[in-house]
Design an enzyme around this catalytic site. Structure first.
Site, PDB file in Angstrom:
ATOM      1  N   ASP A 105      -7.143  -5.540   3.641  1.00  0.00           N
ATOM      2  CA  ASP A 105      -6.792  -3.667   3.817  1.00  0.00           C
ATOM      3  C   ASP A 105      -7.189  -3.623   5.052  1.00  0.00           C
ATOM      4  O   ASP A 105      -7.622  -3.486   6.251  1.00  0.00           O
ATOM      5  CB  ASP A 105      -7.278  -3.113   3.012  1.00  0.00           C
TER       6      ASP A 105
ATOM      7  N   SER B 281       0.896  -1.516  -0.385  1.00  0.00           N
ATOM      8  CA  SER B 281       0.083   0.021  -0.196  1.00  0.00           C
ATOM      9  C   SER B 281       1.171   0.919  -0.153  1.00  0.00           C
ATOM     10  O   SER B 281       1.756   1.739   1.336  1.00  0.00           O
ATOM     11  CB  SER B 281      -1.022   0.226   0.965  1.00  0.00           C
TER      12      SER B 281
ATOM     13  N   HIS C  34      -1.055  -1.079  -4.076  1.00  0.00           N
ATOM     14  CA  HIS C  34      -1.970  -0.887  -3.784  1.00  0.00           C
ATOM     15  C   HIS C  34      -2.333   0.569  -3.224  1.00  0.00           C
ATOM     16  O   HIS C  34      -1.509   0.771  -3.460  1.00  0.00           O
ATOM     17  CB  HIS C  34      -3.285  -1.375  -2.424  1.00  0.00           C
TER      18      HIS C  34
ATOM     19  N   MET D 171      -8.465   9.032  -0.906  1.00  0.00           N
ATOM     20  CA  MET D 171      -9.097   9.733   0.178  1.00  0.00           C
ATOM     21  C   MET D 171      -9.462  11.464  -0.028  1.00  0.00           C
ATOM     22  O   MET D 171      -9.028  11.937  -0.334  1.00  0.00           O
ATOM     23  CB  MET D 171      -8.644   9.611   2.108  1.00  0.00           C
TER      24      MET D 171
ATOM     25  N   MET E   4     -12.374  -4.292   4.893  1.00  0.00           N
ATOM     26  CA  MET E   4     -11.165  -3.168   5.717  1.00  0.00           C
ATOM     27  C   MET E   4     -11.274  -4.381   7.216  1.00  0.00           C
ATOM     28  O   MET E   4     -11.953  -4.684   7.356  1.00  0.00           O
ATOM     29  CB  MET E   4     -11.395  -2.457   5.372  1.00  0.00           C
TER      30      MET E   4
ATOM     31  N   MET F 142     -12.295   5.571  -1.575  1.00  0.00           N
ATOM     32  CA  MET F 142     -12.301   5.941  -0.243  1.00  0.00           C
ATOM     33  C   MET F 142     -13.117   7.164  -0.467  1.00  0.00           C
ATOM     34  O   MET F 142     -12.344   8.122   1.009  1.00  0.00           O
ATOM     35  CB  MET F 142     -11.542   5.675   1.293  1.00  0.00           C
TER      36      MET F 142
ATOM     37  N   HIS G 214      -8.508   2.275  -4.520  1.00  0.00           N
ATOM     38  CA  HIS G 214      -9.017   1.781  -3.162  1.00  0.00           C
ATOM     39  C   HIS G 214     -10.188   3.142  -3.462  1.00  0.00           C
ATOM     40  O   HIS G 214      -8.971   4.258  -2.944  1.00  0.00           O
ATOM     41  CB  HIS G 214      -8.778   1.362  -2.376  1.00  0.00           C
TER      42      HIS G 214
ATOM     43  N   ASP H 176      -4.025   4.152  -2.438  1.00  0.00           N
ATOM     44  CA  ASP H 176      -5.178   4.867  -1.655  1.00  0.00           C
ATOM     45  C   ASP H 176      -5.563   6.345  -1.759  1.00  0.00           C
ATOM     46  O   ASP H 176      -5.187   7.524  -1.152  1.00  0.00           O
ATOM     47  CB  ASP H 176      -5.574   4.477   0.159  1.00  0.00           C
TER      48      ASP H 176
HETATM   49  C1  DX5 Z   1      -6.141   2.725   5.261  1.00  0.00           C
HETATM   50  C2  DX5 Z   1      -6.003   2.311   4.288  1.00  0.00           C
HETATM   51  C3  DX5 Z   1      -4.814   1.339   3.490  1.00  0.00           C
HETATM   52  C4  DX5 Z   1      -3.915   1.286   4.702  1.00  0.00           C
HETATM   53  C5  DX5 Z   1      -3.310   0.033   4.951  1.00  0.00           C
HETATM   54  O1  DX5 Z   1      -7.325   2.944   4.938  1.00  0.00           O
HETATM   55  O2  DX5 Z   1      -7.296   1.907   3.563  1.00  0.00           O
HETATM   56  O3  DX5 Z   1      -5.013   0.874   2.349  1.00  0.00           O
HETATM   57  O4  DX5 Z   1      -2.249   2.473   3.468  1.00  0.00           O
HETATM   58  O5  DX5 Z   1      -2.504  -0.176   5.943  1.00  0.00           O
HETATM   59  P1  DX5 Z   1      -1.262  -0.593   7.276  1.00  0.00           P
HETATM   60  O6  DX5 Z   1      -1.085  -1.884   6.460  1.00  0.00           O
HETATM   61  O7  DX5 Z   1      -0.610  -0.174   7.568  1.00  0.00           O
HETATM   62  O8  DX5 Z   1      -2.288  -0.862   7.639  1.00  0.00           O
HETATM   63 ZN    ZN Z   2      -6.961   0.356   0.578  1.00  0.00          ZN
END
Ligand code: DX5
Ligand code: ZN
Length: 217
Positions: free
Chosen positions: A174, A9, A34, A38, A140, A69, A67, A36
């Site tokens: 995740d 990630s 991956h 947000m 999640m 969010m 991903h 993220d």
């Molecule tokens: C959290 C993200 C994850 C995050 C996971 O909201 O969706 O992808 O990067 O990080 P770790 O593996 O450190 O929990």
């Molecule tokens: Zn994620």
């Protein structure tokens, strides 16, 4: 049997040296990255948009698993696809049941693989009827928004229930996944492991990927 895959990630990468970090993932034999996204609304944090994904696309040939969010993921799905996303995962909590079938079609129409993500307190059994329309589901195992949080073990029941019902579906996890938690979620039926902190803080990321991808349910 579905292969086990580790997905670094990039939220845990050093963005001052993004190109080198992408090469670190490649050198560790990761096949999928991956990303993220947000929006500061669906989650209380703000990260990156299609502009950065397009730069990642230029810098690596690895698959980009994006991903979203986001409260309004459909507004941006096409932009992320054009930027180079290979898979686009949307949250069921953001879309809702009444417009879910259409939302899946809209993401599919971009040409990307389609994923559905579930927050830790969302019961996936309510969404089983959509799961044969998507390429992957993602549980999640932390509340989304930040890297480095502790794994929530209650989600394991949801993973097991989903695997029992869908033997051939890609099931991704995740949040808080690393050496201490990966064996349990693989035993439950997860086959794609998103790892942020655990991957990027490991002294030997290649061994990390090798060891986790050798796990068997
Ligand atoms: C959290 C993200 C994850 C995050 C996971 O909201 O969706 O992808 O990067 O990080 P770790 O593996 O450190 O929990
Ligand atoms: Zn994620």
């Amino acid at each position: 049997m579905l292969p086990i895959r580790v997905l670094p990630s990039l939220l845990s990468a050093d963005f001052t040296r993004l190109g080198e970090e992408l090469r670190r993932c490649e050198a560790a034999s990761a096949r999928v990255l991956h990303v993220d996204v947000m929006d500061a609304h669906f989650v209380p944090n703000l990260t990156l948009g299609p502009f950065i994904v397009a730069h990642m696309r230029k810098a690596t040939r690895l698959e980009l698993d994006v991903h979203l969010m986001m409260t309004d993921p459909l507004r941006y799905a096409e932009d992320f696809r054009k930027a180079g996303a290979d898979a686009i995962t949307i949250h069921v909590e953001a879309v809702g049941p009444r417009t879910m079938a259409k939302a899946i079609q809209q993401v599919r129409a971009t040409g990307a693989k389609v994923g559905l993500a579930f927050n830790p307190d969302t019961d996936p059994r309510l969404w089983f009827r959509f799961m044969d329309q998507v390429d992957l589901v993602m549980f999640m195992t932390v509340y989304p928004g930040f890297g480095g949080q502790a794994f929530i073990p209650e989600v394991r029941d949801f993973i097991r229930a989903t695997r029992a019902r869908f033997p051939a579906l890609d099931i991704q996890v995740d949040g808080g996944i690393g050496r201490a938690t990966a064996a349990d979620v693989v035993a439950d039926g997860a086959n794609r492991l998103v790892c942020g902190n655990a991957f990027f803080s490991d002294a030997d990321p290649a061994a990390f990927v090798r060891e986790l991808e050798a796990l068997r349910p």
